[in-house]
Design an enzyme around this catalytic site. Sequence first.
Site, mmCIF file in Angstrom:
data_model
loop_
_atom_site.group_PDB
_atom_site.id
_atom_site.type_symbol
_atom_site.label_atom_id
_atom_site.label_comp_id
_atom_site.label_asym_id
_atom_site.label_seq_id
_atom_site.Cartn_x
_atom_site.Cartn_y
_atom_site.Cartn_z
ATOM 1 N N LEU A 111 0.939 -1.073 0.087
ATOM 2 C CA LEU A 111 0.046 -0.089 -0.037
ATOM 3 C C LEU A 111 0.835 1.479 -0.191
ATOM 4 C CD1 LEU A 111 -2.856 -0.806 2.600
ATOM 5 C CD2 LEU A 111 -2.955 -0.750 0.052
ATOM 6 N N ASP A 112 0.452 2.290 -0.713
ATOM 7 C CA ASP A 112 1.347 3.427 -0.644
ATOM 8 C C ASP A 112 1.494 3.890 0.600
ATOM 9 O OD1 ASP A 112 1.391 3.264 -3.488
ATOM 10 O OD2 ASP A 112 -0.366 4.599 -3.806
ATOM 11 N N LYS A 113 2.389 4.768 0.986
ATOM 12 C CA LYS A 113 2.794 5.452 2.284
ATOM 13 C C LYS A 113 1.298 5.943 2.779
ATOM 14 C CE LYS A 113 5.140 9.080 4.681
ATOM 15 N NZ LYS A 113 5.967 10.400 4.276
#
Length: 309
Positions: A142-144
Amino acid sequence: MTALTNKTFSFIAEDVDKGKRLDLFLVERLPELSRTHIQRIIAAGEVTVNGKAGKANYKLAPADYVTIRLPEPKPAEIKAEAISLDILYEDEDIIVINKPRGMVVHPAAGNYEGTLVNALLRHCDRLSGINGVSRPGIVHRLDKDTSGVMMVAKTDRAHLDLARQIKERTAGRKYVAIVHGNIKENQGIINAPIGRHPTDRKKMAVVFTNSKEAITTFQVLERFGDYTLVECRLFTGRTHQIRVHMAYIGHPVVGDPKYGPGRQRFAIMGQALHAAELTFQHPVTGERMSFTVPLPDDMRAILEELRRR
């Protein structure tokens, strides 16, 4: 696939594999390993065909017996850190967590501390080594600044099976996003390939050369005039896929610093995108499992503000 040990796997080539290169054959069966990585393993003599050392360009024949031994991962040099984790489920093979917005999944250049991997190394006695020392256990990312549910593999066996489910689209991933604009359609399918942006290499974009298939479906949950609450489902897993696709159709995710408008109205650090549900088959028991996590406080606050208008 037959697991001979925790690190060695065997396959039998079928009629449809006739003439296929050995390295491509193994990429198809071990999707979490890159072609370059597999070629290195072949070059190291760790792949055999019918008992003899194979070459990457070897053309398979039906009934060829292929074995590959995955090298033991080097001890992780990433330090374990006492970081709190929101654990939804855990057993000997997998761990499912609710990742907060702002947490990077794995260490990378300039960001070696405070990541999910740092926390996992402290919490778990073992993690899958397939993705190397900087990404132990990480099956998908998952993106930051995307929050929500993630699965992590403790063993290589679990890792390979979970990765297969993602590749074959039998694992379900549902996201909720707040996007700019009023989406007129109640639902839709975005089938547009994604690759590196032609001029900004730090961004992804819908491009039709040097790109990969990307499919996202969306369903409108609620409309607010200038904004829309949508549910998105992934059928592929490209970098920034939902963010790129929603921007592509003219409805970028609220708060997105990379693909959205420069000026942001709401108090949110990053994109209003949340991995709300993850469904998959347990890699060992075969049990169908589903995990749902509620929207984070910042997204709920935006919705409350929009509903008061």
